[in-house]
Design an enzyme around this catalytic site. Sequence first.
Site, PDB file in Angstrom:
ATOM      1  N   LYS A  50      13.912 -36.029  25.849  1.00  0.00           N
ATOM      2  CA  LYS A  50      15.114 -35.321  26.072  1.00  0.00           C
ATOM      3  C   LYS A  50      14.476 -33.887  26.674  1.00  0.00           C
ATOM      4  O   LYS A  50      14.692 -32.821  26.111  1.00  0.00           O
ATOM      5  CB  LYS A  50      15.986 -35.085  24.780  1.00  0.00           C
ATOM      6  CG  LYS A  50      17.504 -34.343  25.339  1.00  0.00           C
ATOM      7  CD  LYS A  50      18.157 -35.377  26.048  1.00  0.00           C
ATOM      8  CE  LYS A  50      19.538 -34.783  26.402  1.00  0.00           C
ATOM      9  NZ  LYS A  50      20.336 -35.571  27.345  1.00  0.00           N
ATOM     10  N   ASP A  94      19.412 -40.443  26.363  1.00  0.00           N
ATOM     11  CA  ASP A  94      20.865 -41.059  26.848  1.00  0.00           C
ATOM     12  C   ASP A  94      20.895 -41.930  28.038  1.00  0.00           C
ATOM     13  O   ASP A  94      21.750 -42.994  27.777  1.00  0.00           O
ATOM     14  CB  ASP A  94      21.689 -39.636  26.899  1.00  0.00           C
ATOM     15  CG  ASP A  94      21.290 -38.887  27.931  1.00  0.00           C
ATOM     16  OD1 ASP A  94      19.799 -38.888  28.375  1.00  0.00           O
ATOM     17  OD2 ASP A  94      22.042 -37.715  28.106  1.00  0.00           O
ATOM     18  N   ASP A 113      13.506 -45.101  16.705  1.00  0.00           N
ATOM     19  CA  ASP A 113      14.335 -45.784  15.699  1.00  0.00           C
ATOM     20  C   ASP A 113      15.693 -46.148  16.360  1.00  0.00           C
ATOM     21  O   ASP A 113      16.144 -47.442  16.229  1.00  0.00           O
ATOM     22  CB  ASP A 113      14.533 -44.785  14.736  1.00  0.00           C
ATOM     23  CG  ASP A 113      15.374 -45.405  13.355  1.00  0.00           C
ATOM     24  OD1 ASP A 113      15.551 -46.456  13.285  1.00  0.00           O
ATOM     25  OD2 ASP A 113      15.524 -44.611  12.505  1.00  0.00           O
TER      26      ASP A 113
END
Length: 356
Positions: free
Chosen positions: A191, A223, A247
Amino acid sequence: MKIAVLSGDGIGPEVMEASLAVFEKVSSKFSLKPRFTEALVGGIAIDKVGQALPEKTVEICRASDAILFGSVGGPKWESLPPNEQPERAALLPLRKIFGLYANLRPAVCYPELVGASPIKNELMPGGFDILVVRELTGGIYFGQPKMTEATATGERATDTLVYETHEIERATRVAFEAAKTRSKKVHLIDKANVLESSLLWRKTVKRIAQDYPGIKLEFMYVDNAAMQVMKNPRQFDVMLCENMFGDILSDEVAAATGSLGLLPSASLAEGSFGLYEPSGGTAPDIAGKGIANPIAQILSIALMLEYTFKKHEAAAALQAAVKKVISSGTRTADIWAEGCTKVGTKAMGQAIADAV
């Protein structure tokens, strides 16, 4: 081959029993000499000795070459304080104690199981094969300070996202080394448009990529990556992720294969030591019924043979046996389809042992 066996809770003991029978068959065929030492971990350890990770268990693991782990946790122990619950009090300390810094989660959607995936068949003809490499001991799960404190208007919770260059470097090299034996492409998932830590990841990964001129490096925001897994999973080969992103995305990729019961996991330390486990949980709703899918646990053994013991031929034979059984139409309930033969945990393990 000294192996600590930590079956844990829920379906853990059932799938472990089936998997060890397969391990014995592989060992016989390839003249391997595993020595298994069982130890308590998780909720059952809390019930019996008052700790999710007893010191005796740690000692057994220290004396072993690898850990074969089942699963821990369940509703029975959810009322305990968070730091005493099996997941946090057993698995996270094991990662720290043994320096398990890189988590490898291969996610394969077999051609025969495309129909079991929630993704439309036409979006992934022939299935897919993705390896998620997740940094495991840094990031927001372990950064300090980590606390909850009172304020004038209520409470303030703080989690700290911290990464150092060496933590990024070693996970990155694991990803690039893996890509050399696959389709030679790495996606760094980050990100970087928001997070300072992601900028350090990009800087470090770009530098290390220069040592691997045959590997294609691409960048993708997390995302967008979550969306792309659903739209076009076949574009990915190796996905390199920091701890929290890995994760989340590894579970999404696992679900896209059709069942968490298919996905193994390897957590590696420096050198050859590793912890090998299924990617799914304890599945308390089906525990004790003998219907759980043991394939993830069995393929964890294949990863152990490959990464810790360097028994590549034995690992390949085990993976081939799983593919053969799936191709034959033998299925546990989670991946069953019309026209297939539905079997339980032990029968699936036996079928794979017979196919080795």
